[in-house]
Design an enzyme around this catalytic site. Structure first.
Site, short mmCIF file in Angstrom:
data_model
loop_
_atom_site.label_atom_id
_atom_site.label_comp_id
_atom_site.label_asym_id
_atom_site.label_seq_id
_atom_site.Cartn_x
_atom_site.Cartn_y
_atom_site.Cartn_z
N PRO A 81 0.74 -1.14 0.19
CA PRO A 81 0.02 -0.11 -0.02
C PRO A 81 0.77 1.22 0.03
O PRO A 81 1.51 1.44 0.91
CB PRO A 81 -0.81 -0.07 1.35
CG PRO A 81 -0.59 -1.58 1.68
CD PRO A 81 0.72 -1.87 1.23
N GLU A 82 0.89 2.32 -0.92
CA GLU A 82 1.30 3.39 -1.06
C GLU A 82 0.15 4.52 -1.18
O GLU A 82 -1.05 4.21 -0.87
CB GLU A 82 2.33 3.45 -2.22
CG GLU A 82 3.11 2.37 -2.09
CD GLU A 82 4.79 2.61 -2.55
OE1 GLU A 82 5.14 3.64 -3.12
OE2 GLU A 82 5.49 1.42 -2.79
N LYS A 84 -0.39 8.17 3.81
CA LYS A 84 -0.81 6.60 3.87
C LYS A 84 -1.85 6.46 4.90
O LYS A 84 -2.02 5.18 5.42
CB LYS A 84 0.63 5.91 3.75
CG LYS A 84 1.40 5.83 2.58
CD LYS A 84 2.35 4.96 2.36
CE LYS A 84 3.47 5.57 3.34
NZ LYS A 84 4.73 4.31 3.11
N ARG A 125 14.34 -0.29 3.95
CA ARG A 125 13.62 -1.12 3.24
C ARG A 125 14.40 -1.50 1.98
O ARG A 125 15.48 -0.77 1.96
CB ARG A 125 12.23 -0.53 2.32
CG ARG A 125 11.00 -0.15 3.43
CD ARG A 125 10.13 -1.12 3.61
NE ARG A 125 9.13 -0.58 4.47
CZ ARG A 125 9.12 -0.89 5.86
NH1 ARG A 125 9.96 -1.39 6.41
NH2 ARG A 125 7.98 -0.08 6.49
#
Ligand SMILES: [Zn+2]
Length: 264
Positions: A2-3, A51, A250
């Site tokens: 999800p972005e 977000k 990440r």
């Protein structure tokens, strides 16, 4: 993953399904909210902020959720089977007469006063898909720390809100800049934030995110998730390495030929 575009689309679906309707079923499966009952309240609307998702209810309450890496909200018509995953991953159920909104694997779910929303989203930079998007302010924040790696600055939601790990790798590729390049040696920040805005906007109504302009399977992205595969532009093997910001490390992906190391 999800972005900002996924969250925008989720908010739009939830808003369409729930806004104006009365909550007739409420089940919040996190310890702090286990005794909270939202039945009898009307849903005023669902708003995305970067977000974050803000589900506003009458009586001045907001249910604040975040999709994190794996979370999702699914909608089911009354009587339909819930197919979003095993029951133990359900964190929230908000049901109206016709539809149930089911939140799976939400890493963050809290109830707050609507008036207090700034406490949870006030730190965010300009929202790439927000009605109040401010390109100049986003560019200013992005370049405020000139020695910071570009791939870190892009992911920092205090600079601009909505970019996740996929977009930060893709944006660095499009800018022909290695992700760890200091911001001061990187691309023009104004141009960069406009490209980011254009990409998220182009993808917000699609299920499959594409940065290449090609929506066929396997052609959607330039470098993200493609370690070892040939660069679509030059054929060199795409590389991957961990990159911050701290607490949000990440894997970043890049092409060593198209995105040369600025210090080399
Ligand atoms: Zn390349």
């Amino acid at each position: 993953m999800p972005e900002g575009d996924t969250v925008w689309r989720t908010a739009r679906s939830l808003h369409t399904a729930l806004a104006g309707a009365m909550v007739v079923r409420s089940d919040l499966r996190v310890p702090r909210l286990a005794t909270v009952d939202l039945t009898g309240r009307r849903v005023l609307g669902v708003v995305p902020r970067g977000k974050h998702l803000l589900t506003r209810l009458d009586g001045g309450l907001t249910l604040h959720s975040h999709l994190g890496m794996e979370g999702s909200w699914r909608l089911y018509r009354s009587g339909a089977r819930w197919t979003g995953g095993p029951g133990h991953r359900i964190r929230a159920v908000l049901g109206t007469e016709g539809v149930s909104a089911v939140g799976y694997a939400l890493p963050l779910l809290e109830l707050l006063r609507t008036a207090d929303e700034p406490q949870v989203v006030g730190h965010l930079g300009p929202d790439l898909l927000g009605p109040d998007w401010d390109a100049d302010e986003a560019a200013r924040r992005l370049s405020a720390d000139p020695d910071r790696p570009l791939g870190e600055a892009l992911l920092d939601q205090r600079n601009l809100a909505g970019i996740g790990n996929v977009y930060r790798s893709e944006l660095c590729f499009l800018a022909r800049t290695a992700p760890w390049t200091p911001v001061r040696l990187g691309p023009d920040p104004h141009r960069l934030v406009e490209v980011a805005r254009r990409l998220l906007d182009a993808n917000k109504t699609y299920g499959a995110r594409s940065t290449t302009g090609n929506r066929s399977r396997g052609r959607l992205l330039y470098v993200y998730g493609r370690a070892g595969e040939p660069c679509r532009r030059c054929g060199a093997p795409v590389r991957a390495a961990e990159l911050g910001p701290s607490g949000e490390k990440r894997i970043a992906y890049w092409c060593p030929r198209c995105q040369p190391d600025p210090s080399a």
